[in-house]
Design an enzyme around this catalytic site. Structure first.
Site, PDB file in Angstrom:
ATOM      1  CG  PHE A  23      -0.680   0.904   2.309  1.00 36.80           C
ATOM      2  CD1 PHE A  23       0.209   0.537   3.300  1.00 36.80           C
ATOM      3  CD2 PHE A  23      -1.278   2.146   2.395  1.00 36.80           C
ATOM      4  CE1 PHE A  23       0.496   1.385   4.353  1.00 36.80           C
ATOM      5  CE2 PHE A  23      -0.992   3.017   3.451  1.00 36.80           C
ATOM      6  CZ  PHE A  23      -0.106   2.633   4.426  1.00 36.80           C
ATOM      7  CE  LYS A  24       4.852   1.645   4.523  1.00 34.26           C
ATOM      8  NZ  LYS A  24       3.941   0.574   5.010  1.00 34.26           N
ATOM      9  CG  ASP A  25       3.592   0.896  -4.684  1.00 36.18           C
ATOM     10  OD1 ASP A  25       4.736   1.338  -4.508  1.00 36.18           O
ATOM     11  OD2 ASP A  25       3.354  -0.283  -5.017  1.00 36.18           O
ATOM     12  CG  LEU A  53       6.261   6.368  -0.689  1.00 35.71           C
ATOM     13  CD1 LEU A  53       6.959   5.177  -0.050  1.00 35.71           C
ATOM     14  CD2 LEU A  53       7.172   7.590  -0.652  1.00 35.71           C
TER      15      LEU A  53
END
Ligand SMILES: *Cc1c(COP(=O)(O)O)cnc(C)c1O
Length: 500
Positions: free
Chosen positions: A111-113, A116
């Site tokens: 989920f960091k995408d 980011l």
């Protein structure tokens, strides 16, 4: 405008807050006014795609970006080239009253995408808007997910370089491969001999080393960080809460205005805090359910009002939630105390000096009107992955399974059967060994390489291996630097010198 949770830095524009990352007094930037939305505004979202929804929400928080600038940032981030699902954050139905919001269709399968991919675009524009001439050097220590997502996001972005340090024995084989194969003219990846704490302490020391930073400034470089305290990482996460709700209404699962509960696997409190912003903006959210693993510092806090970081650190099967200091909680304290920055500052000082603070009865009551919390240990996490697979024919990674189980407990203990959206933070393929072990197919893992294991999981689940993970097998190794933790600053200077 943005101000610090600790009261000192006032009246920053959004671009300035994004460039600064953290306020000079150590606090986090928060918007002075949280925009409120109307039912008509919400209804309008239902017919839009993810990019347009993102535009409608982000423009409320980033008024100093022109429509054209914001549009370009969104276009560069949420594209078919980067996300393997055109819906970007698809919602999967598990029955009438349970849905899964899949936030892992981006390039690194976690989920960091979601944040980011766009933060580098926002930062790059912010540098131009604030007339910052220095070249920004993003320094990141990673235990796996953040490093790769930051590399993907910052690769080949103007006026920015990124250097990622990872513990040489501390990341999974897939995570290592994701990082050492990273392409981009401005990226460097270095293994540190040691564990995650060694890498992270090294990076923190470098940020605090005034002499080193002055030296870099003379050469035209300024250090910055991509971690989740940056407002430019938090704001984009608000979008998917609205997007999920809009999908639910569009597809007839909810009436406009009807409440829904979100269950969020939580570490640094960034994801669930974005849900809190959505709620105070007017999205009909009933409860935000905070799910933790055995590192249950947040569970205890939300149940008792005592935040106590003096406890053993557990390495778990949901490693992205192995965290004892949830930095973004400071932003919640700001709102719960109704903007009492002296109070926030004193809680944070207590945490720093004695390792704990207690918010007391009144604040706890206010918090519990919105949040509910519980935690799940490793055994139960793996058991949950199996149960979901057997009963719902759906494959979850360990972080998502933690949320699922806590969501079930919430229903049992409170009797509240409001529709739940489980926020799913990683692809099961990213944690393939735990998932195969959980569903009872681990005995024939022996002797198999990572790619054979991915294939095995694909056959078992009937889901394709995410293309970016499958492609790693044929990518050349581009980064082979290894250093001792004492030498990290030397390596940084070397990298920057060679880049001139
Ligand atoms: C980062 C991460 C989390 C925790 O999110 P926070 O915003 O830090 O609370 C949960 N699951 C996965 C897979 C992650 O990568």
């Amino acid at each position: 405008m943005y101000i610090s949770t600790r009261g000192k830095d006032n009246n920053f524009g959004a671009a300035e807050a994004i460039v600064a990352g953290i306020a000079a007094d150590g606090g986090l930037f928060v918007p002075t006014i949280v925009p409120k939305v109307t039912t008509e505004w919400l209804a309008n979202l239902t017919n839009l795609d993810y990019g347009k929804r993102a535009f409608n929400i982000l423009s409320l928080f980033l008024p100093d970006y022109s429509d054209a600038e914001l549009g370009l940032c969104i276009e560069a981030a949420y594209t078919a080239a980067k996300f393997d699902d055109p819906k970007i954050a698809p919602l999967v139905s598990i029955g009438d009253d349970k849905f899964v919001l899949e936030l892992w269709h981006g390039p690194t399968s976690a989920f960091k995408d979601m944040a980011l991919q766009i933060l580098p675009q926002l930062l790059s524009k912010a540098l131009k808007k604030t007339n910052e001439k220095a070249e920004i050097v993003i320094l990141t220590a990673t235990s796996g997910d953040t490093g790769k997502a930051a590399l993907e996001g910052f690769a080949d972005v103007d006026q920015i370089k990124i250097i990622v340090f990872y513990p040489d024995k501390g990341v999974s084989p897939i995570q290592r491969m994701q990082m050492v194969t990273q392409a981009g003219s401005n990226v460097s990846v270095v293994a540190v001999r040691g564990n995650f704490d060694d890498a992270q302490t090294g990076v923190k020391n470098i940020f605090n080393n005034i002499e080193f930073n002055t030296d870099l400034a003379v050469q035209g470089f300024q250090l910055s960080s991509a971690n989740s305290i940056n407002w430019g990482r938090l704001a984009p996460q608000i979008v998917y809460y609205f997007s999920a709700y809009a999908d639910m209404v569009r597809d007839g699962h909810l009436q406009l205005g009807q409440p829904v509960n979100f269950v969020v696997p939580t570490g640094n409190f960034g994801n669930i805090l974005a849900g809190y912003y959505a709620k105070i903006m007017g999205l009909p959210i009933g409860k935000l359910i905070c799910a933790s693993n055995s590192n249950n510092v947040l569970t205890e806090f939300l149940q008792t009002g005592v935040y106590n970081r003096k406890r053993p650190f557990h390495k778990t099967v949901s490693p992205s939630m192995d965290i004892l200091i949830s930095s973004n909680l400071e932003r919640l304290l700001y709102y719960i105390t109704e903007g009492d920055t002296l109070q926030v500052k004193s809680f944070m000082a207590e945490l720093n000096d004695s390792g704990q603070y207690n918010v007391g009865e009144d604040y706890l009551t206010a918090i519990q009107q919105i949040f509910w919390a519980d935690y799940v240990d490793d055994n139960e996490t793996l058991q949950t992955i199996k149960t979901i697979y057997d009963e719902c024919n759906y494959l979850t990674d360990p972080h998502t399974a933690v949320a699922w189980q806590v969501g079930d407990r919430y229903r049992q203990q409170t009797g509240d059967h409001t529709t739940q959206i489980i926020v799913s933070t990683a692809s099961p393929f990213k944690f393939n060994e735990s998932v195969l072990t959980a569903i009872g197919d681990s005995n024939n893992l022996e002797g198999k390489n990572e790619f054979e294991i991915l294939q095995q999981l694909s056959e078992l689940s009937g889901c394709p291996v995410p293309s970016a993970l499958a492609a790693l097998e044929n990518e050349p190794i581009r980064h082979e630097m290894v250093c001792d933790k004492e030498d990290m600053s030397v390596i940084i200077k070397q990298i920057l010198k060679n880049s001139k």
